[in-house]
Design a protein around this motif. Sequence first.
Motif, short mmCIF file in Angstrom:
data_model
loop_
_atom_site.label_atom_id
_atom_site.label_comp_id
_atom_site.label_asym_id
_atom_site.label_seq_id
_atom_site.Cartn_x
_atom_site.Cartn_y
_atom_site.Cartn_z
N VAL A 2 0.85 -1.18 0.00
CA VAL A 2 0.00 0.00 0.00
C VAL A 2 0.89 1.22 0.00
O VAL A 2 1.87 1.29 0.75
CB VAL A 2 -0.92 0.03 1.24
CG1 VAL A 2 -1.71 1.32 1.29
CG2 VAL A 2 -1.85 -1.18 1.24
N SER A 25 -3.08 3.89 -2.50
CA SER A 25 -3.03 3.06 -3.70
C SER A 25 -2.73 1.64 -3.25
O SER A 25 -1.84 1.42 -2.46
CB SER A 25 -1.97 3.56 -4.68
OG SER A 25 -0.70 3.53 -4.06
N THR A 27 -4.76 -2.14 -1.94
CA THR A 27 -5.99 -2.56 -1.28
C THR A 27 -5.95 -2.29 0.22
O THR A 27 -5.00 -2.68 0.90
CB THR A 27 -6.24 -4.05 -1.51
OG1 THR A 27 -6.30 -4.30 -2.92
CG2 THR A 27 -7.56 -4.49 -0.87
N ILE A 28 -6.97 -1.62 0.71
CA ILE A 28 -7.17 -1.49 2.15
C ILE A 28 -8.18 -2.56 2.54
O ILE A 28 -9.29 -2.58 2.03
CB ILE A 28 -7.69 -0.11 2.54
CG1 ILE A 28 -6.69 0.97 2.10
CG2 ILE A 28 -7.91 -0.04 4.05
CD1 ILE A 28 -7.13 2.38 2.42
N TRP A 53 -11.28 0.47 9.09
CA TRP A 53 -11.82 0.61 7.74
C TRP A 53 -13.23 0.04 7.61
O TRP A 53 -14.10 0.65 6.99
CB TRP A 53 -10.89 -0.06 6.74
CG TRP A 53 -11.17 0.35 5.34
CD1 TRP A 53 -11.75 -0.40 4.35
CD2 TRP A 53 -10.90 1.64 4.77
NE1 TRP A 53 -11.86 0.34 3.20
CE2 TRP A 53 -11.34 1.59 3.42
CE3 TRP A 53 -10.34 2.81 5.25
CZ2 TRP A 53 -11.23 2.68 2.57
CZ3 TRP A 53 -10.23 3.90 4.40
CH2 TRP A 53 -10.67 3.83 3.08
N ARG A 72 -13.65 8.34 6.33
CA ARG A 72 -13.10 7.64 5.17
C ARG A 72 -14.14 7.56 4.07
O ARG A 72 -15.33 7.52 4.32
CB ARG A 72 -12.62 6.25 5.58
CG ARG A 72 -13.69 5.37 6.22
CD ARG A 72 -13.86 4.10 5.47
NE ARG A 72 -14.70 3.15 6.13
CZ ARG A 72 -16.03 3.16 6.06
NH1 ARG A 72 -16.65 4.11 5.40
NH2 ARG A 72 -16.74 2.24 6.66
N ALA A 74 -14.65 4.99 1.19
CA ALA A 74 -14.18 3.71 0.70
C ALA A 74 -14.09 3.69 -0.83
O ALA A 74 -13.18 3.07 -1.39
CB ALA A 74 -15.10 2.60 1.19
N GLU A 76 -13.27 6.04 -2.76
CA GLU A 76 -12.10 6.79 -3.20
C GLU A 76 -10.81 6.31 -2.53
O GLU A 76 -9.75 6.86 -2.79
CB GLU A 76 -12.30 8.28 -2.90
CG GLU A 76 -13.47 8.89 -3.65
CD GLU A 76 -13.23 8.94 -5.15
OE1 GLU A 76 -12.05 9.05 -5.58
OE2 GLU A 76 -14.21 8.85 -5.90
N ASN A 77 -10.92 5.30 -1.64
CA ASN A 77 -9.74 4.81 -0.91
C ASN A 77 -9.02 5.95 -0.20
O ASN A 77 -7.79 6.03 -0.22
CB ASN A 77 -8.78 4.09 -1.87
CG ASN A 77 -8.60 2.63 -1.52
OD1 ASN A 77 -9.48 2.02 -0.93
ND2 ASN A 77 -7.47 2.07 -1.89
N THR A 78 -9.79 6.81 0.42
CA THR A 78 -9.25 8.03 1.00
C THR A 78 -9.72 8.19 2.44
O THR A 78 -10.87 7.90 2.76
CB THR A 78 -9.70 9.26 0.18
OG1 THR A 78 -9.21 9.12 -1.16
CG2 THR A 78 -9.15 10.55 0.76
#
Length: 124
Positions: A2, A25, A27-28, A53, A72, A74, A76-78
């Motif tokens: 990550v 960038s 996978t979370i 998460w 968070r 999810a 946008e992975n932000t």
Amino acid sequence: QVQLAESGGGLVQAGGSLRLSCVASGTIYSNDIVAWFRQGPGKEREFVAAINWRLNKKWYTDSVNGRSTISRDAAENTVYLQMNNLKVEDTAVYYCALSKSTYIDYRPGAYAYWGQGTQVTVSS
């Protein structure tokens, strides 16, 4: 693997607000914890806030509790850190970090992945 990238820092007057962003960038996973740490001049790196998460459970250090909100997106992975009523003592480099542990840990050593940091300067 990550990779984390912070943005949103800057110069703000005391009492102002900033929203920091951390884009991941890679996978979370659902049990990962994403945290914000900060390191002020001449100080050790310290925990600020964290979020689980999947559960969206949140933790804050006492000095920012009530003034800051971690959230968070999810899709946008932000992860965001909204900081309000900023104080001069909030001046620091703010880092985003990710832990693969299911359990919250406030120690920097528990986090395997780190961003490069974003500077927050609060003037009086």
